[in-house]
Write a protein that holds these residues in place. Structure first.
Motif, PDB file in Angstrom:
ATOM      1  N   ASN A  50       0.850  -1.200   0.000  1.00 35.36           N
ATOM      2  CA  ASN A  50       0.000   0.000   0.000  1.00 35.36           C
ATOM      3  C   ASN A  50       0.884   1.248   0.000  1.00 35.36           C
ATOM      4  OD1 ASN A  50      -1.800   2.056   0.401  1.00 35.36           O
ATOM      5  ND2 ASN A  50      -2.842   1.107   2.148  1.00 35.36           N
ATOM      6  N   GLY A  51       0.933   1.916  -1.155  1.00 36.11           N
ATOM      7  CA  GLY A  51       1.786   3.096  -1.289  1.00 36.11           C
ATOM      8  C   GLY A  51       1.394   4.244  -0.376  1.00 36.11           C
ATOM      9  N   GLY A  52       0.122   4.308   0.005  1.00 37.63           N
ATOM     10  CA  GLY A  52      -0.341   5.404   0.849  1.00 37.63           C
ATOM     11  C   GLY A  52       0.360   5.457   2.191  1.00 37.63           C
ATOM     12  N   SER A  53       0.671   4.289   2.771  1.00 37.97           N
ATOM     13  CA  SER A  53       1.339   4.249   4.075  1.00 37.97           C
ATOM     14  C   SER A  53       2.751   4.813   3.984  1.00 37.97           C
ATOM     15  CB  SER A  53       1.381   2.807   4.593  1.00 37.97           C
ATOM     16  OG  SER A  53       0.078   2.287   4.726  1.00 37.97           O
ATOM     17  N   TYR A  54       3.432   4.546   2.876  1.00 40.94           N
ATOM     18  CA  TYR A  54       4.780   5.074   2.676  1.00 40.94           C
ATOM     19  C   TYR A  54       4.738   6.594   2.538  1.00 40.94           C
ATOM     20  CZ  TYR A  54       6.127   0.219   1.662  1.00 40.94           C
ATOM     21  OH  TYR A  54       6.352  -1.132   1.737  1.00 40.94           O
ATOM     22  N   ILE A  55       3.724   7.100   1.823  1.00 32.80           N
ATOM     23  CA  ILE A  55       3.582   8.549   1.665  1.00 32.80           C
ATOM     24  C   ILE A  55       3.381   9.209   3.030  1.00 32.80           C
ATOM     25  CG2 ILE A  55       2.107  10.375   0.740  1.00 32.80           C
ATOM     26  CD1 ILE A  55       3.717   9.099  -1.434  1.00 32.80           C
ATOM     27  N   LEU A  56       2.526   8.593   3.866  1.00 34.51           N
ATOM     28  CA  LEU A  56       2.293   9.129   5.206  1.00 34.51           C
ATOM     29  C   LEU A  56       3.581   9.145   6.020  1.00 34.51           C
ATOM     30  CD1 LEU A  56      -1.125   7.465   6.169  1.00 34.51           C
ATOM     31  CD2 LEU A  56      -0.692   9.902   5.882  1.00 34.51           C
ATOM     32  N   LEU A  57       4.328   8.045   5.968  1.00 34.19           N
ATOM     33  CA  LEU A  57       5.581   7.966   6.724  1.00 34.19           C
ATOM     34  C   LEU A  57       6.584   9.008   6.227  1.00 34.19           C
ATOM     35  CD1 LEU A  57       7.259   6.587   8.890  1.00 34.19           C
ATOM     36  CD2 LEU A  57       7.912   4.846   7.214  1.00 34.19           C
ATOM     37  N   SER A  58       6.644   9.175   4.911  1.00 35.75           N
ATOM     38  CA  SER A  58       7.533  10.182   4.326  1.00 35.75           C
ATOM     39  C   SER A  58       7.166  11.583   4.814  1.00 35.75           C
ATOM     40  CB  SER A  58       7.452  10.107   2.799  1.00 35.75           C
ATOM     41  OG  SER A  58       8.182  11.147   2.192  1.00 35.75           O
ATOM     42  N   ASN A  59       5.870  11.859   4.867  1.00 31.18           N
ATOM     43  CA  ASN A  59       5.415  13.174   5.348  1.00 31.18           C
ATOM     44  C   ASN A  59       5.743  13.377   6.824  1.00 31.18           C
ATOM     45  OD1 ASN A  59       4.398  13.716   2.809  1.00 31.18           O
ATOM     46  ND2 ASN A  59       2.295  13.146   3.324  1.00 31.18           N
ATOM     47  N   ILE A  60       5.631  12.299   7.609  1.00 35.90           N
ATOM     48  CA  ILE A  60       5.984  12.373   9.039  1.00 35.90           C
ATOM     49  C   ILE A  60       7.466  12.699   9.200  1.00 35.90           C
ATOM     50  CG2 ILE A  60       6.225  11.009  11.155  1.00 35.90           C
ATOM     51  CD1 ILE A  60       3.659   9.465  10.152  1.00 35.90           C
ATOM     52  N   TYR A  61       8.306  12.016   8.419  1.00 34.94           N
ATOM     53  CA  TYR A  61       9.746  12.288   8.494  1.00 34.94           C
ATOM     54  C   TYR A  61      10.045  13.730   8.069  1.00 34.94           C
ATOM     55  CZ  TYR A  61      10.948   7.387   9.349  1.00 34.94           C
ATOM     56  OH  TYR A  61      11.088   6.148   9.904  1.00 34.94           O
TER      57      TYR A  61
END
Length: 466
Positions: free
Chosen positions: A412-423
């Motif tokens: 699920n690419g959406g979870s990676y996008i969220l993590l990237s935004n958190i970082y």
């Protein structure tokens, strides 16, 4: 045995079968049928199969008639009919195979029974074989056979084949159209379901209650409130009484489309209500973020002697969640834990509570519940926790929750996008680069979302991608 003696014996057996009330009697009669070679008689067979069906002894009938080398098609049809409505639908398929092996030609009454069994068992490939035989024998023009094929393909999720059969049918009745609408709805093709419903009106076929319930369900899922209102008006114009199923469907449609007052008006107008009806109202108020009113109707439900079920409690917890009634939600969940309602909370109840706690900023309580609950946390639970953590600025817990989501659903690419935004919020730019690189290596992308809107004056529903 003389013909007169055979007729007398047959009449006596039929009389005994009509009066038969115990398994021991069935076994005695079966022995007499074999002894006097009467089991091939179609009248006796019908009575024997009916008696076995009423006593739950269909296997006894199956063992008797499967011994016949070439049983009459009438006997086979009765056996297939009985088994297709039993807990052993596969026996209908065995009987059909026995017919084919022994050159007993099926007729137009045979096919609906075997197709129903195949439909219940999800045997699409065997269903296609039966379809081929129907075409060869020229029974496709029979509307009952055609409707059975429609139902089989639709229940197996093959709407392309369902449509092909439908288009080739020379005659279509309300069942044909209803199966199409239901099939599209179950397949998540709500726009096609509503188009089929409109085409049904143009064809001059009068819908029945089952049609309307399925069309309303499609309206609910697609947000087609104007079509739902038209259906409600049709029900009123036709003088139909709002029974439990139709009334509940209307409440659900109005609720999901945000028409709270209309949903409550339908509820109040219904003479008979069950737990599903009450649940629909509570869910409607939960979606509208009117938690206090949802609690009021939940209390009324208990006062009127309707026992809440798992869905009722999920609805009231959801109402507390969306209305910020955290203390009340905690009390309701505590009552549920302590056994007041006769069942333990399920994973969805925990998910709702965790969302409520995280949304209101009680992050430590939410995390404690995740650790202590008797279920493995689901994607929905970690997503709710992550949303609460981000909303309240806890970036460390947000990172932890995001990684849990990736562990559960690495594609699920959406979870990676969220993590990237958190970082990015944390200023950890090297980690942002790592996550983006990881997405490229795994060839991931964020899925498109969409919403639907009903536009006037065309009365068409448009989907908007985002």
């Amino acid at each position: 045995m003389l013909l007169s003696q055979i007729n007398a014996a047959a009449s006596r057996v039929i009389h005994l079968l009509d009066k038969c009330t115990s398994p021991s009697h069935i076994h005695q009669i079966k022995a007499q049928l074999i002894l006097h070679n009467l089991h091939a008689d179609t009248d006796i067979a019908y009575c024997f199969i009916t008696a076995c069906e009423s006593l739950g002894l269909l296997n006894s009938a199956y063992l008797l008639y499967s011994q016949l080398p070439r049983p009459h098609v009438f006997i086979c049809n009765n056996l297939m009919r009985a088994f297709s409505h039993s807990h052993f639908p596969h026996k209908s398929i065995l009987i059909y195979s026995h017919m084919n092996r022994n050159s007993v030609l099926p007729n137009n009454y045979s096919f609906p029974f075997v197709i129903k069994a195949l439909s219940d068992l999800g045997e699409l490939r065997q269903g296609q074989s039966v379809h081929t035989q129907i075409v060869k024998l020229g029974h496709l023009n029979d509307i009952y056979v055609g409707n059975s094929l429609l139902s089989m393909y639709a229940s197996c999720g093959d709407m392309q084949s369902t449509r092909k059969v439908f288009d080739k049918m020379p005659n279509r009745d309300v069942v044909s159209w209803t199966v199409m609408i239901m099939g599209y709805k179950e397949a998540g093709k709500f726009d096609d379901a509503l188009i089929a419903f409109e085409q049904m009106q143009l064809a001059g076929v009068i819908p029945n209650r089952v049609t309307m319930v399925n069309a309303l369900s499609a309206c609910s899922s697609f947000g087609a409130v104007d079509m739902g209102i038209w259906i409600h008006d049709y029900v009123r114009r036709s003088g139909w009484e709002l029974d439990v199923i139709l009334g509940t469907s209307l409440i659900d449609m109005y609720g999901k489309c945000g028409r709270i007052e209309e949903a409550l008006d339908v509820f109040k107008s219904m003479k008979e209500k069950n737990v599903f009806t009450w649940n629909a109202v509570i869910k409607t108020l939960a979606l509208a973020k009117t938690g206090d009113e949802a609690v009021f109707w939940f209390s009324r439900m208990e006062q009127e002697g309707i026992k809440p079920d798992e869905v009722s409690l999920l609805g009231i917890l959801s109402a507390c969640d969306h209305s910020g009634l955290v203390d009340l939600g905690r009390r309701m969940f505590s009552l549920l834990i302590n056994g007041k309602y006769g069942f333990s909370p399920g994973v969805k109840h925990y998910s709702c509570m965790i969302d409520m706690l995280a949304r209101s900023g009680h992050l430590e309580d939410a995390y404690k519940m995740i650790k202590e609950m008797p279920f493995k946390p689901t994607k929905a639970i970690w997503s709710a926790f992550l949303a609460g953590c981000r909303a309240h600025g806890d970036l460390e817990l947000s990172e932890f929750a995001a990684w849990k989501l990736i562990e559960l659903d690495p594609d699920n690419g959406g979870s990676y996008i969220l993590l990237s935004n958190i970082y990015a919020q944390m200023g950890r730019w090297s980690d942002v680069v790592k996550i983006r690189r990881l997405m490229r290596e795994r060839r991931l992308r964020k899925d498109l979302g969409y919403s639907s809107v009903e536009v006037q004056p065309q009365d068409r529903v448009h989907e908007l991608l985002a």
